[in-house]
Design a protein around this motif. Structure first.
Motif, PDB file in Angstrom:
ATOM      1  N   GLU A 285       0.841  -1.190   0.000  1.00 34.57           N
ATOM      2  CA  GLU A 285       0.000   0.000   0.000  1.00 34.57           C
ATOM      3  C   GLU A 285       0.884   1.251   0.000  1.00 34.57           C
ATOM      4  OE1 GLU A 285      -3.200   0.633  -0.217  1.00 34.57           O
ATOM      5  OE2 GLU A 285      -3.678  -1.480  -0.516  1.00 34.57           O
ATOM      6  N   PRO A 286       0.667   2.156  -0.951  1.00 28.27           N
ATOM      7  CA  PRO A 286       1.489   3.374  -1.011  1.00 28.27           C
ATOM      8  C   PRO A 286       1.488   4.164   0.302  1.00 28.27           C
ATOM      9  CG  PRO A 286       0.216   3.134  -3.019  1.00 28.27           C
ATOM     10  CD  PRO A 286      -0.275   2.084  -2.083  1.00 28.27           C
ATOM     11  N   GLU A 287       0.331   4.232   0.956  1.00 33.97           N
ATOM     12  CA  GLU A 287       0.247   4.966   2.217  1.00 33.97           C
ATOM     13  C   GLU A 287       1.111   4.308   3.291  1.00 33.97           C
ATOM     14  OE1 GLU A 287      -2.320   3.836   0.518  1.00 33.97           O
ATOM     15  OE2 GLU A 287      -3.316   5.645  -0.245  1.00 33.97           O
ATOM     16  N   THR A 288       1.159   2.990   3.279  1.00 34.96           N
ATOM     17  CA  THR A 288       1.983   2.259   4.251  1.00 34.96           C
ATOM     18  C   THR A 288       3.455   2.552   4.026  1.00 34.96           C
ATOM     19  OG1 THR A 288       0.343   0.480   4.371  1.00 34.96           O
ATOM     20  CG2 THR A 288       2.565  -0.026   5.148  1.00 34.96           C
ATOM     21  N   LEU A 289       3.873   2.583   2.758  1.00 34.24           N
ATOM     22  CA  LEU A 289       5.261   2.894   2.442  1.00 34.24           C
ATOM     23  C   LEU A 289       5.634   4.273   2.987  1.00 34.24           C
ATOM     24  CD1 LEU A 289       7.277   2.244  -0.733  1.00 34.24           C
ATOM     25  CD2 LEU A 289       7.091   4.594   0.062  1.00 34.24           C
ATOM     26  N   CYS A 290       4.804   5.264   2.743  1.00 33.92           N
ATOM     27  CA  CYS A 290       5.089   6.626   3.210  1.00 33.92           C
ATOM     28  C   CYS A 290       5.171   6.673   4.731  1.00 33.92           C
ATOM     29  CB  CYS A 290       4.017   7.593   2.714  1.00 33.92           C
ATOM     30  SG  CYS A 290       4.048   7.898   0.933  1.00 33.92           S
ATOM     31  N   HIS A 291       4.233   6.034   5.394  1.00 34.51           N
ATOM     32  CA  HIS A 291       4.198   6.043   6.857  1.00 34.51           C
ATOM     33  C   HIS A 291       5.456   5.390   7.441  1.00 34.51           C
ATOM     34  CE1 HIS A 291       2.627   5.844  10.929  1.00 34.51           C
ATOM     35  NE2 HIS A 291       2.897   4.542  10.944  1.00 34.51           N
ATOM     36  N   ARG A 292       5.821   4.232   6.926  1.00 33.14           N
ATOM     37  CA  ARG A 292       6.987   3.535   7.452  1.00 33.14           C
ATOM     38  C   ARG A 292       8.285   4.277   7.161  1.00 33.14           C
ATOM     39  NH1 ARG A 292       5.684  -2.681   5.805  1.00 33.14           N
ATOM     40  NH2 ARG A 292       7.944  -2.891   6.054  1.00 33.14           N
ATOM     41  N   MET A 293       8.368   4.907   5.994  1.00 32.58           N
ATOM     42  CA  MET A 293       9.560   5.692   5.671  1.00 32.58           C
ATOM     43  C   MET A 293       9.670   6.928   6.558  1.00 32.58           C
ATOM     44  SD  MET A 293      11.586   4.371   3.434  1.00 32.58           S
ATOM     45  CE  MET A 293      12.501   5.766   2.763  1.00 32.58           C
ATOM     46  N   ASN A 294       8.561   7.599   6.813  1.00 31.04           N
ATOM     47  CA  ASN A 294       8.595   8.815   7.629  1.00 31.04           C
ATOM     48  C   ASN A 294       9.016   8.526   9.069  1.00 31.04           C
ATOM     49  OD1 ASN A 294       7.896  10.533   5.540  1.00 31.04           O
ATOM     50  ND2 ASN A 294       5.698  10.393   5.942  1.00 31.04           N
ATOM     51  N   GLU A 295       8.822   7.287   9.506  1.00 30.92           N
ATOM     52  CA  GLU A 295       9.271   6.910  10.846  1.00 30.92           C
ATOM     53  C   GLU A 295      10.788   6.760  10.913  1.00 30.92           C
ATOM     54  OE1 GLU A 295       7.085   3.309  11.660  1.00 30.92           O
ATOM     55  OE2 GLU A 295       5.582   4.413  12.841  1.00 30.92           O
ATOM     56  N   LYS A 296      11.427   6.536   9.756  1.00 28.08           N
ATOM     57  CA  LYS A 296      12.871   6.305   9.724  1.00 28.08           C
ATOM     58  C   LYS A 296      13.663   7.485   9.156  1.00 28.08           C
ATOM     59  CE  LYS A 296      12.190   2.171  11.279  1.00 28.08           C
ATOM     60  NZ  LYS A 296      12.527   1.828  12.680  1.00 28.08           N
ATOM     61  N   LEU A 297      13.011   8.367   8.426  1.00 28.27           N
ATOM     62  CA  LEU A 297      13.698   9.512   7.817  1.00 28.27           C
ATOM     63  C   LEU A 297      13.961  10.609   8.845  1.00 28.27           C
ATOM     64  CD1 LEU A 297      11.688   9.715   4.473  1.00 28.27           C
ATOM     65  CD2 LEU A 297      14.147   9.232   4.657  1.00 28.27           C
ATOM     66  N   PRO A 298      15.034  11.380   8.686  1.00 27.89           N
ATOM     67  CA  PRO A 298      15.309  12.477   9.621  1.00 27.89           C
ATOM     68  C   PRO A 298      14.352  13.644   9.408  1.00 27.89           C
ATOM     69  CG  PRO A 298      16.884  12.501   7.822  1.00 27.89           C
ATOM     70  CD  PRO A 298      16.073  11.238   7.664  1.00 27.89           C
ATOM     71  N   GLU A 299      14.303  14.535  10.380  1.00 29.77           N
ATOM     72  CA  GLU A 299      13.454  15.716  10.267  1.00 29.77           C
ATOM     73  C   GLU A 299      13.888  16.552   9.066  1.00 29.77           C
ATOM     74  OE1 GLU A 299      12.012  19.505  13.037  1.00 29.77           O
ATOM     75  OE2 GLU A 299      13.312  17.938  13.869  1.00 29.77           O
ATOM     76  N   GLY A 300      12.917  17.010   8.299  1.00 24.12           N
ATOM     77  CA  GLY A 300      13.229  17.795   7.107  1.00 24.12           C
ATOM     78  C   GLY A 300      12.953  17.042   5.826  1.00 24.12           C
ATOM     79  N   ILE A 301      12.830  15.710   5.928  1.00 28.98           N
ATOM     80  CA  ILE A 301      12.490  14.887   4.763  1.00 28.98           C
ATOM     81  C   ILE A 301      11.201  14.135   5.073  1.00 28.98           C
ATOM     82  CG2 ILE A 301      13.228  13.081   3.176  1.00 28.98           C
ATOM     83  CD1 ILE A 301      16.109  13.605   4.143  1.00 28.98           C
ATOM     84  N   ARG A 302      10.215  14.314   4.227  1.00 26.04           N
ATOM     85  CA  ARG A 302       8.954  13.621   4.425  1.00 26.04           C
ATOM     86  C   ARG A 302       8.428  13.079   3.105  1.00 26.04           C
ATOM     87  NH1 ARG A 302      10.377  12.922   8.451  1.00 26.04           N
ATOM     88  NH2 ARG A 302       9.607  13.384  10.539  1.00 26.04           N
ATOM     89  N   PHE A 303       7.990  11.824   3.130  1.00 30.81           N
ATOM     90  CA  PHE A 303       7.308  11.243   1.982  1.00 30.81           C
ATOM     91  C   PHE A 303       5.843  11.689   2.070  1.00 30.81           C
ATOM     92  CE2 PHE A 303       9.902   7.417   0.282  1.00 30.81           C
ATOM     93  CZ  PHE A 303      11.052   8.180   0.330  1.00 30.81           C
ATOM     94  N   VAL A 304       5.406  12.480   1.109  1.00 33.98           N
ATOM     95  CA  VAL A 304       4.086  13.097   1.145  1.00 33.98           C
ATOM     96  C   VAL A 304       3.022  12.202   0.527  1.00 33.98           C
ATOM     97  CG1 VAL A 304       2.720  15.095   0.416  1.00 33.98           C
ATOM     98  CG2 VAL A 304       5.123  15.390   1.055  1.00 33.98           C
TER      99      VAL A 304
END
Length: 234
Positions: free
Chosen positions: A76-95
């Protein structure tokens, strides 16, 4: 079953000085930590099947960057974004992420325009009429700048690569403009080149006193007779 996704992401102030190469490595580490099932290339040195639409210059922020990624299995695309945002540093967000056809051309080959918000401050207060300057600047049929390459310097006409310039605000010592420029493999105009040409036209020296902030708003491709962002592709 494999899956091809286009992802829209942001790059903020805290990460704007990370080079494109380091940024790629950062995203690859986050993909591993988020346990995203990324597909890998074949051969002696497999690498993640991941590519970026357009490299962002160091020091530039953005709210409209894109990458494409091939997954080994559907997700699920939404799942990918959510899981990535938990691991990415502040300033980078998968929208946002959307699935696209495997046969669709690469993002790098179809991106043609970029929209930028450019803030220039520290300009001499000499009663500059910014509206007239930009109007006269755009009325030129040719705007030549010097482009430095590995083979030396050459003169380039950047006028065909400037699609619009609008004044967003005029301050006591500067201006904020929105510019739509050619961006991509077919033609590419860096915002810095535009600023240099515009200041030169206004007889303002590009000195250390000037503060220039560049923010990319989005990237565009032409599809079915209209301009669209990569996540709007059909």
């Amino acid at each position: 079953m494999s899956m091809r996704l286009v992802v829209k992401y942001t790059k903020g102030e805290k990460v704007k000085y990370i080079s494109h190469l380091d940024f790629m490595r950062l995203v690859q580490r986050a993909l591993r930590r988020a346990e995203i099932p990324v597909a890998y290339s074949k051969g002696f040195n497999p690498h993640p099947r991941l590519s970026f639409a357009s490299a962002l210059a160091v020091g530039t922020t953005s709210e409209g960057e894109y990458l494409e990624i091939i997954l080994e299995k559907e997700m699920e695309p939404e799942t990918l974004c959510h899981r990535m945002n938990e691991k990415l540093p502040e300033g980078i967000r998968f929208v946002k992420a959307v699935a696209i056809d495997d046969k669709a051309p690469s993002l790098m080959s179809v991106i043609e325009r970029g929209e930028y918000l450019i803030h220039i401050s520290g300009m001499p207060d000499e009663g500059l009429d910014a509206v007239s300057v930009i109007e006269d600047f755009l009325n030129q049929t040719e705007i030549f700048t010097i482009k430095k390459t590995k083979k030396g310097e050459r003169h380039v006409d950047i006028r065909p690569m400037i699609h619009s310039i609008d004044i967003i605000a005029q301050h006591q010592d500067g201006i904020t403009i929105k510019a739509l420029l050619s961006t991509g493999s077919k033609a590419n105009l860096r915002p810095e080149q535009l600023i240099e040409a515009l200041l030169d036209f206004a007889n303002i020296s590009y000195s250390s006193e000037l503060l220039v902030q560049i923010h990319r708003l989005d990237l565009y491709l032409f599809e079915d007779g209209k301009w669209a962002t990569p996540v709007e592709m059909e």
